[in-house]
Design an enzyme around this catalytic site. Sequence first.
Site, PDB file in Angstrom:
ATOM      1  N   HIS A 178     100.391 -21.012 170.468  1.00 44.86           N
ATOM      2  CA  HIS A 178     101.650 -20.471 171.117  1.00 44.86           C
ATOM      3  C   HIS A 178     102.992 -20.890 170.605  1.00 44.86           C
ATOM      4  O   HIS A 178     103.928 -20.583 171.325  1.00 44.86           O
ATOM      5  CB  HIS A 178     101.471 -20.347 172.733  1.00 44.86           C
ATOM      6  CG  HIS A 178     100.444 -19.643 173.180  1.00 44.86           C
ATOM      7  ND1 HIS A 178      99.828 -20.035 174.600  1.00 44.86           N
ATOM      8  CD2 HIS A 178      99.807 -18.791 172.515  1.00 44.86           C
ATOM      9  CE1 HIS A 178      98.718 -19.013 174.594  1.00 44.86           C
ATOM     10  NE2 HIS A 178      98.584 -18.239 173.536  1.00 44.86           N
TER      11      HIS A 178
ATOM     12  N   ALA B  91      92.741 -34.449 183.948  1.00 41.83           N
ATOM     13  CA  ALA B  91      92.335 -34.699 182.604  1.00 41.83           C
ATOM     14  C   ALA B  91      92.325 -36.196 182.260  1.00 41.83           C
ATOM     15  O   ALA B  91      91.885 -36.946 181.738  1.00 41.83           O
ATOM     16  CB  ALA B  91      93.239 -34.068 181.661  1.00 41.83           C
TER      17      ALA B  91
ATOM     18  N   CYS C 293     119.053 -15.075 161.148  1.00 42.66           N
ATOM     19  CA  CYS C 293     118.875 -15.479 159.547  1.00 42.66           C
ATOM     20  C   CYS C 293     117.420 -16.331 159.665  1.00 42.66           C
ATOM     21  O   CYS C 293     117.183 -16.681 158.673  1.00 42.66           O
ATOM     22  CB  CYS C 293     120.064 -16.441 159.357  1.00 42.66           C
ATOM     23  SG  CYS C 293     119.939 -17.896 160.291  1.00 42.66           S
TER      24      CYS C 293
ATOM     25  N   GLN D 151      97.492 -24.661 173.463  1.00 43.40           N
ATOM     26  CA  GLN D 151      98.301 -23.404 173.963  1.00 43.40           C
ATOM     27  C   GLN D 151      99.866 -23.897 174.641  1.00 43.40           C
ATOM     28  O   GLN D 151     100.719 -22.995 174.760  1.00 43.40           O
ATOM     29  CB  GLN D 151      97.721 -22.638 175.239  1.00 43.40           C
ATOM     30  CG  GLN D 151      96.195 -22.072 174.871  1.00 43.40           C
ATOM     31  CD  GLN D 151      95.700 -21.757 175.853  1.00 43.40           C
ATOM     32  OE1 GLN D 151      95.552 -20.617 176.311  1.00 43.40           O
ATOM     33  NE2 GLN D 151      94.770 -22.710 176.703  1.00 43.40           N
TER      34      GLN D 151
ATOM     35  N   CYS E 212     125.298 -18.855 161.970  1.00 44.14           N
ATOM     36  CA  CYS E 212     125.497 -17.657 161.293  1.00 44.14           C
ATOM     37  C   CYS E 212     125.996 -16.594 162.538  1.00 44.14           C
ATOM     38  O   CYS E 212     126.042 -15.416 162.095  1.00 44.14           O
ATOM     39  CB  CYS E 212     124.258 -17.054 160.593  1.00 44.14           C
ATOM     40  SG  CYS E 212     123.195 -16.674 161.869  1.00 44.14           S
TER      41      CYS E 212
ATOM     42  N   THR F  86      93.189 -25.475 180.841  1.00 44.10           N
ATOM     43  CA  THR F  86      93.287 -24.018 180.721  1.00 44.10           C
ATOM     44  C   THR F  86      92.679 -23.375 181.824  1.00 44.10           C
ATOM     45  O   THR F  86      91.443 -23.490 182.025  1.00 44.10           O
ATOM     46  CB  THR F  86      92.895 -23.747 179.462  1.00 44.10           C
ATOM     47  OG1 THR F  86      93.646 -22.321 179.074  1.00 44.10           O
ATOM     48  CG2 THR F  86      91.792 -23.730 178.911  1.00 44.10           C
TER      49      THR F  86
ATOM     50  N   PRO G 298      90.151 -29.673 187.285  1.00 40.71           N
ATOM     51  CA  PRO G 298      89.791 -29.890 188.782  1.00 40.71           C
ATOM     52  C   PRO G 298      89.332 -28.458 189.199  1.00 40.71           C
ATOM     53  O   PRO G 298      88.743 -28.532 190.557  1.00 40.71           O
ATOM     54  CB  PRO G 298      91.416 -29.990 189.436  1.00 40.71           C
ATOM     55  CG  PRO G 298      92.283 -29.906 188.350  1.00 40.71           C
ATOM     56  CD  PRO G 298      91.742 -29.465 186.941  1.00 40.71           C
TER      57      PRO G 298
HETATM   58  N1  APR Z   1      93.961 -31.675 184.568  1.00 39.56           N
HETATM   59  C1  APR Z   1      93.431 -30.865 183.883  1.00 39.56           C
HETATM   60  N2  APR Z   1      93.527 -29.404 184.520  1.00 39.56           N
HETATM   61  C2  APR Z   1      94.399 -29.390 185.333  1.00 39.56           C
HETATM   62  C3  APR Z   1      95.269 -30.289 186.015  1.00 39.56           C
HETATM   63  C4  APR Z   1      94.867 -31.759 185.734  1.00 39.56           C
HETATM   64  N3  APR Z   1      95.505 -32.782 185.984  1.00 39.56           N
HETATM   65  N4  APR Z   1      95.886 -29.843 186.914  1.00 39.56           N
HETATM   66  C5  APR Z   1      95.529 -28.355 186.791  1.00 39.56           C
HETATM   67  N5  APR Z   1      94.868 -28.235 185.939  1.00 39.56           N
HETATM   68  C6  APR Z   1      94.267 -26.738 185.418  1.00 39.56           C
HETATM   69  C7  APR Z   1      94.351 -25.795 186.473  1.00 39.56           C
HETATM   70  O1  APR Z   1      93.052 -25.509 187.325  1.00 39.56           O
HETATM   71  C8  APR Z   1      94.321 -24.598 185.522  1.00 39.56           C
HETATM   72  O2  APR Z   1      93.032 -24.225 185.199  1.00 39.56           O
HETATM   73  O3  APR Z   1      95.063 -26.297 184.237  1.00 39.56           O
HETATM   74  C9  APR Z   1      94.911 -25.147 184.311  1.00 39.56           C
HETATM   75  C10 APR Z   1      96.368 -24.466 183.904  1.00 39.56           C
HETATM   76  O4  APR Z   1      96.293 -23.002 183.793  1.00 39.56           O
HETATM   77  P1  APR Z   1      97.503 -22.300 183.362  1.00 39.56           P
HETATM   78  O5  APR Z   1      98.850 -22.728 184.109  1.00 39.56           O
HETATM   79  O6  APR Z   1      97.129 -20.833 183.290  1.00 39.56           O
HETATM   80  O7  APR Z   1      97.892 -22.919 181.815  1.00 39.56           O
HETATM   81  P2  APR Z   1      97.095 -22.068 180.352  1.00 39.56           P
HETATM   82  O8  APR Z   1      95.506 -22.164 180.821  1.00 39.56           O
HETATM   83  O9  APR Z   1      97.441 -23.383 179.556  1.00 39.56           O
HETATM   84  O10 APR Z   1      97.763 -20.939 180.233  1.00 39.56           O
HETATM   85  C11 APR Z   1      97.704 -20.075 179.219  1.00 39.56           C
HETATM   86  O11 APR Z   1      99.255 -18.507 179.441  1.00 39.56           O
HETATM   87  O12 APR Z   1     101.386 -17.859 180.438  1.00 39.56           O
HETATM   88  C12 APR Z   1     100.623 -18.336 179.276  1.00 39.56           C
HETATM   89  O13 APR Z   1     101.569 -19.162 177.067  1.00 39.56           O
HETATM   90  C13 APR Z   1     101.188 -19.436 178.599  1.00 39.56           C
HETATM   91  O14 APR Z   1      99.917 -20.957 177.131  1.00 39.56           O
HETATM   92  C14 APR Z   1     100.149 -20.281 178.315  1.00 39.56           C
HETATM   93  C15 APR Z   1      98.812 -19.428 178.551  1.00 39.56           C
END
Ligand code: APR
Length: 248
Positions: free
Chosen positions: A120, A233, A131, A102, A151, A189, A215
């Site tokens: 995304h 991660a 264009c 994402q 353009c 995510t 986490p």
């Molecule tokens: N390692 C792994 N995960 C982590 C770490 C880390 N060091 N630090 C934080 N996180 C986790 C958080 O706990 C959370 O669950 O990463 C996640 C980040 O969540 P978001 O900021 O919501 O990111 P994401 O899930 O990619 O958002 C999805 O939302 O706004 C839109 O387009 C945007 O692609 C994005 C989509």
Amino acid sequence: MDHLIQRAVKHLAAAQNAVALTGAGISIESGIPPFRGKGGLWEKFDPMEIAHIDALIRDPARVWKILVKDLKDIIDRAAPNDGHKGLARLEKLGILKTVITQNIDGLHQMAGNTDVIEFHGTFAWQRCMKCDRRIETRKVDASVLPPRCGCSGILRPDAVFFGEMIPPVALWRSQEVTARCDVMLVVGTSAVVQPAASMPILAKQAGAVVIEINPEPTPLTGVVCDFLILGDAGAIMNRIISGLEAQR
Ligand code: APR
């Protein structure tokens, strides 16, 4: 936690078609802020105000100033961390076939993964709103906002803004590889944005083992995912790769 790392190593060692779904959390250790939670972009800005396509059309200079320029500077300086490198190593080991990300930072490709679906879109390219020409972001002069194409059309990130469709090929390919995977790693995510957050559900339906690395728990935890390995991660991927290499 050790037993969960061992479980992940066992499933990945036996995997023929592993897929990863990643979010902003995997890039935090590269200095790129997440969208939600501590230090998240959406704590500072209302996404509907600056990351919605209507906002971009209404006031492109403001969206460029607040969202694009700063994020572009951060992304330009970012490098892959151990989380990205671990997924690239999994591909080298013949275990991981595709990363569905994402993220718009291009760090998976930089780390060495060769099949990355940018669900995304990407900030690495800009597209002319007149264009449709694409220009690499690093070649765009952002000293005057919004930057313009030759353009005279306005340039916008080749990323998916709220209110826009997921690129059909990205959606179709993600569904296709997910339906065939035997292990899905869900890394960094919050699993709250659709349709990306449905990929682990499709993987589960296809009979895959779904392993979360985060986490903190997400809406998928305990419902869709087989287990959650709590932590960052980078550190977790290092331990999983060490476990797999030890078996070689
Ligand atoms: N390692 C792994 N995960 C982590 C770490 C880390 N060091 N630090 C934080 N996180 C986790 C958080 O706990 C959370 O669950 O990463 C996640 C980040 O969540 P978001 O900021 O919501 O990111 P994401 O899930 O990619 O958002 C999805 O939302 O706004 C839109 O387009 C945007 O692609 C994005 C989509």
